[in-house]
Design a protein around this motif. Structure first.
Motif, PDB file in Angstrom:
ATOM      1  N   GLY A   1     -64.574 -50.797  18.659  1.00  0.00           N
ATOM      2  CA  GLY A   1     -65.459 -51.017  17.301  1.00  0.00           C
ATOM      3  C   GLY A   1     -66.641 -49.239  18.261  1.00  0.00           C
ATOM      4  N   GLY A   2     -67.414 -49.156  17.152  1.00  0.00           N
ATOM      5  CA  GLY A   2     -68.152 -48.313  17.031  1.00  0.00           C
ATOM      6  C   GLY A   2     -67.515 -45.717  15.958  1.00  0.00           C
ATOM      7  N   PRO A   3     -67.916 -45.182  15.811  1.00  0.00           N
ATOM      8  CA  PRO A   3     -67.867 -44.539  15.460  1.00  0.00           C
ATOM      9  C   PRO A   3     -66.728 -43.918  15.840  1.00  0.00           C
ATOM     10  CG  PRO A   3     -69.011 -43.831  17.415  1.00  0.00           C
ATOM     11  CD  PRO A   3     -69.166 -45.334  17.378  1.00  0.00           C
ATOM     12  N   GLY A   4     -65.997 -43.668  14.417  1.00  0.00           N
ATOM     13  CA  GLY A   4     -64.416 -43.035  14.732  1.00  0.00           C
ATOM     14  C   GLY A   4     -64.327 -42.141  15.182  1.00  0.00           C
ATOM     15  N   GLY A   5     -63.208 -41.928  16.048  1.00  0.00           N
ATOM     16  CA  GLY A   5     -62.614 -40.448  16.888  1.00  0.00           C
ATOM     17  C   GLY A   5     -63.301 -40.162  18.043  1.00  0.00           C
TER      18      GLY A   5
ATOM     19  N   THR B   1     -72.015 -54.911  19.074  1.00  0.00           N
ATOM     20  CA  THR B   1     -72.601 -54.282  17.711  1.00  0.00           C
ATOM     21  C   THR B   1     -73.605 -52.726  17.669  1.00  0.00           C
ATOM     22  OG1 THR B   1     -75.117 -54.965  18.514  1.00  0.00           O
ATOM     23  CG2 THR B   1     -73.578 -56.575  16.503  1.00  0.00           C
ATOM     24  N   TRP B   2     -73.242 -52.012  17.641  1.00  0.00           N
ATOM     25  CA  TRP B   2     -73.467 -49.977  17.313  1.00  0.00           C
ATOM     26  C   TRP B   2     -74.787 -49.661  16.906  1.00  0.00           C
ATOM     27  CZ3 TRP B   2     -71.031 -47.678  21.429  1.00  0.00           C
ATOM     28  CH2 TRP B   2     -70.083 -48.544  21.719  1.00  0.00           C
ATOM     29  N   ALA B   3     -75.790 -48.638  17.203  1.00  0.00           N
ATOM     30  CA  ALA B   3     -76.325 -48.127  16.730  1.00  0.00           C
ATOM     31  C   ALA B   3     -75.947 -47.046  16.627  1.00  0.00           C
ATOM     32  CB  ALA B   3     -77.337 -48.752  16.843  1.00  0.00           C
ATOM     33  N   PRO B   4     -76.893 -46.197  15.096  1.00  0.00           N
ATOM     34  CA  PRO B   4     -76.048 -44.248  15.905  1.00  0.00           C
ATOM     35  C   PRO B   4     -77.217 -44.051  16.111  1.00  0.00           C
ATOM     36  CG  PRO B   4     -77.019 -45.316  13.137  1.00  0.00           C
ATOM     37  CD  PRO B   4     -76.729 -46.169  14.217  1.00  0.00           C
ATOM     38  N   LEU B   5     -77.184 -42.901  17.395  1.00  0.00           N
ATOM     39  CA  LEU B   5     -78.020 -41.745  18.269  1.00  0.00           C
ATOM     40  C   LEU B   5     -77.709 -40.714  17.880  1.00  0.00           C
ATOM     41  CD1 LEU B   5     -77.749 -42.291  22.144  1.00  0.00           C
ATOM     42  CD2 LEU B   5     -77.394 -40.525  21.182  1.00  0.00           C
TER      43      LEU B   5
ATOM     44  N   VAL C   1     -72.868 -45.752  25.154  1.00  0.00           N
ATOM     45  CA  VAL C   1     -73.000 -44.468  24.527  1.00  0.00           C
ATOM     46  C   VAL C   1     -71.527 -43.791  24.541  1.00  0.00           C
ATOM     47  CG1 VAL C   1     -73.848 -42.578  24.042  1.00  0.00           C
ATOM     48  CG2 VAL C   1     -75.037 -44.699  25.514  1.00  0.00           C
ATOM     49  N   VAL C   2     -71.769 -43.435  22.726  1.00  0.00           N
ATOM     50  CA  VAL C   2     -70.189 -42.620  22.600  1.00  0.00           C
ATOM     51  C   VAL C   2     -70.528 -41.816  21.662  1.00  0.00           C
ATOM     52  CG1 VAL C   2     -69.696 -44.165  20.768  1.00  0.00           C
ATOM     53  CG2 VAL C   2     -67.199 -43.813  22.128  1.00  0.00           C
ATOM     54  N   SER C   3     -69.586 -40.411  22.744  1.00  0.00           N
ATOM     55  CA  SER C   3     -70.115 -39.678  21.553  1.00  0.00           C
ATOM     56  C   SER C   3     -68.549 -39.548  21.142  1.00  0.00           C
ATOM     57  CB  SER C   3     -70.426 -38.278  22.160  1.00  0.00           C
ATOM     58  OG  SER C   3     -71.115 -38.386  23.138  1.00  0.00           O
ATOM     59  N   GLY C   4     -68.645 -39.198  19.898  1.00  0.00           N
ATOM     60  CA  GLY C   4     -67.347 -37.697  18.943  1.00  0.00           C
ATOM     61  C   GLY C   4     -67.168 -37.271  18.312  1.00  0.00           C
ATOM     62  N   MET C   5     -66.182 -36.731  17.317  1.00  0.00           N
ATOM     63  CA  MET C   5     -66.564 -35.262  16.745  1.00  0.00           C
ATOM     64  C   MET C   5     -67.437 -34.940  16.118  1.00  0.00           C
ATOM     65  SD  MET C   5     -62.857 -34.447  18.097  1.00  0.00           S
ATOM     66  CE  MET C   5     -62.700 -33.189  16.474  1.00  0.00           C
ATOM     67  N   ALA C   6     -67.951 -36.258  14.928  1.00  0.00           N
ATOM     68  CA  ALA C   6     -69.189 -35.845  14.796  1.00  0.00           C
ATOM     69  C   ALA C   6     -70.584 -37.193  14.572  1.00  0.00           C
ATOM     70  CB  ALA C   6     -68.511 -35.954  13.277  1.00  0.00           C
ATOM     71  N   GLU C   7     -69.965 -37.903  15.505  1.00  0.00           N
ATOM     72  CA  GLU C   7     -71.298 -38.759  15.616  1.00  0.00           C
ATOM     73  C   GLU C   7     -71.462 -39.340  16.936  1.00  0.00           C
ATOM     74  OE1 GLU C   7     -71.438 -41.642  12.157  1.00  0.00           O
ATOM     75  OE2 GLU C   7     -68.978 -41.756  12.897  1.00  0.00           O
ATOM     76  N   SER C   8     -72.205 -40.138  17.480  1.00  0.00           N
ATOM     77  CA  SER C   8     -72.363 -40.537  18.724  1.00  0.00           C
ATOM     78  C   SER C   8     -73.372 -41.508  18.548  1.00  0.00           C
ATOM     79  CB  SER C   8     -73.590 -40.049  19.694  1.00  0.00           C
ATOM     80  OG  SER C   8     -73.121 -38.852  20.011  1.00  0.00           O
ATOM     81  N   ALA C   9     -72.972 -42.786  19.229  1.00  0.00           N
ATOM     82  CA  ALA C   9     -73.387 -44.725  18.716  1.00  0.00           C
ATOM     83  C   ALA C   9     -73.683 -45.056  20.116  1.00  0.00           C
ATOM     84  CB  ALA C   9     -72.296 -45.408  18.146  1.00  0.00           C
ATOM     85  N   ILE C  10     -74.461 -45.774  20.575  1.00  0.00           N
ATOM     86  CA  ILE C  10     -75.573 -46.530  21.163  1.00  0.00           C
ATOM     87  C   ILE C  10     -75.202 -48.293  21.247  1.00  0.00           C
ATOM     88  CG2 ILE C  10     -77.530 -46.733  20.730  1.00  0.00           C
ATOM     89  CD1 ILE C  10     -78.391 -46.623  24.220  1.00  0.00           C
ATOM     90  N   SER C  11     -74.840 -48.811  22.050  1.00  0.00           N
ATOM     91  CA  SER C  11     -74.152 -50.819  21.627  1.00  0.00           C
ATOM     92  C   SER C  11     -75.503 -50.728  23.327  1.00  0.00           C
ATOM     93  CB  SER C  11     -72.881 -50.875  22.250  1.00  0.00           C
ATOM     94  OG  SER C  11     -72.933 -52.427  21.942  1.00  0.00           O
TER      95      SER C  11
ATOM     96  N   GLY D   1     -81.858 -41.112  24.054  1.00  0.00           N
ATOM     97  CA  GLY D   1     -81.571 -40.257  23.015  1.00  0.00           C
ATOM     98  C   GLY D   1     -82.904 -40.101  21.725  1.00  0.00           C
ATOM     99  N   ARG D   2     -84.007 -41.127  21.718  1.00  0.00           N
ATOM    100  CA  ARG D   2     -84.908 -40.013  20.671  1.00  0.00           C
ATOM    101  C   ARG D   2     -85.495 -39.105  21.226  1.00  0.00           C
ATOM    102  NH1 ARG D   2     -86.325 -45.112  22.354  1.00  0.00           N
ATOM    103  NH2 ARG D   2     -88.117 -44.138  23.891  1.00  0.00           N
ATOM    104  N   SER D   3     -85.286 -38.351  22.043  1.00  0.00           N
ATOM    105  CA  SER D   3     -85.789 -36.142  22.538  1.00  0.00           C
ATOM    106  C   SER D   3     -85.056 -36.380  23.210  1.00  0.00           C
ATOM    107  CB  SER D   3     -87.736 -36.315  22.182  1.00  0.00           C
ATOM    108  OG  SER D   3     -87.533 -36.734  23.518  1.00  0.00           O
TER     109      SER D   3
END
Length: 307
Positions: free
Chosen positions: A224-228, A259-263, A243-253, A300-302
């Protein structure tokens, strides 16, 4: 030890899980936003991280990577960043960087290390260093061609090659055997290898998204997680924190990818890495032909601009 299992990269039932990754992690973000103080949800706020003395001395220079940025990783107390045309290393948490002439033109993508050596893979093959700074191309039995992903723990290394698929070494990279000839060709970046369970792996697959294996790479499932996805990292003190980083977005689990949440990472982030103690999350952004590196101490909050 030559295992050439030909299982599909992602079984059909797992492909469904992977294809459903985006709705699942977005939904999880809504459900957990209120309690995700440690989960990395926040507003990007970059502040200057270079003090006046550093600025005056010119010590903090942006590392040169070329036209692409492929890797940011922490190995044996050193932070590496690399891209299409070069790489650099920092020994002070990303504040100052030393360019690595021996990696110029090698397109660093994957990396692994023991206390004695560091391996970095790229299009020309595999490169080895005993000091973490001066690299030479590996020849002979330990050589590999066109290494797009690399990772390891202790003496066990995994590498993905375009022609040979997933390779494994149990002697610190001195020799390699094929683990699966049909898996790994589209992997990229650092392969995560669990120190407590060396057959538990996580990799970014450009064809199938984020994938994981529990049997040393013989079979894989979607995570799972964000695409690309372009890069994945975990907290070394808690490998369920990803933490996964993609072409346009990052997410954290915080639960191993269930489960994943936007970062909110700096705009343009294509690679992230945790510090060895898990207290700092680094992010790298290509800025022209250089890399801009940021650090966050609050999941990742700041973010603070390092170079």
């Amino acid at each position: 030890m030559n295992d050439t299992s030909r299982t599909p990269a992602v079984p059909a039932e797992k492909q469904k899980k992977a294809s459903a990754g985006r709705p699942r992690w977005v939904a999880a973000a809504v459900a957990t936003a209120v309690i995700a103080v440690g989960g990395g949800i926040g507003v990007f706020a970059a502040t200057g991280g270079k003090d006046a003395a550093t600025e005056a001395s010119g010590a903090a220079t942006s590392p040169y990577v070329g036209g692409d940025l492929h890797i940011l990783t922490s190995l044996e107390g050193r932070l590496y960043v690399g891209g299409h045309d070069g790489g650099a290393v920092s020994t002070d948490g990303g504040v100052t960087w030393t360019q690595l002439p021996s990696l110029k033109g090698t397109d660093p993508m994957g990396a692994a290390a023991t206390e004695e050596l560091t391996l970095i893979g790229g299009h020309p093959g595999l490169y080895r260093s005993t000091d973490g700074k001066s690299f030479t191309k590996v020849t002979g039995e330990g050589a590999l061609d066109d290494v797009h992903a690399l990772g390891g723990s202790g003496e066990i290394f995994y590498a993905s090659t375009v022609e040979g698929g997933l390779q494994v070494s149990d002697d610190g990279g001195k020799s390699w055997t094929t683990r699966n000839a049909e898996i790994g060709q589209s992997f990229m970046g650092v392969i995560l290898v669990d120190p407590a369970e060396p057959e538990r792996l996580i990799a970014t697959d450009m064809a199938n998204g984020l994938v994981t294996s529990s049997d040393g790479g013989r079979t894989w499932a979607g995570l799972g997680g964000p695409g690309g996805p372009m890069a994945v990292t975990w907290d070394p003190t808690n490998t369920a924190r990803l933490v996964v980083s993609g072409m346009a977005e990052s997410a954290i689990s915080n639960d191993g990818g269930e489960t994943w949440a936007p970062l909110t990472a700096p705009e343009g982030t294509t690679a992230t890495a945790f510090s060895p103690d898990g207290k700092t999350l680094f992010a790298a952004v290509r800025n022209g032909t250089d890399a801009s590196v940021y650090a966050s101490s609050d999941a990742g909050r700041s973010w603070t601009s390092l170079v």
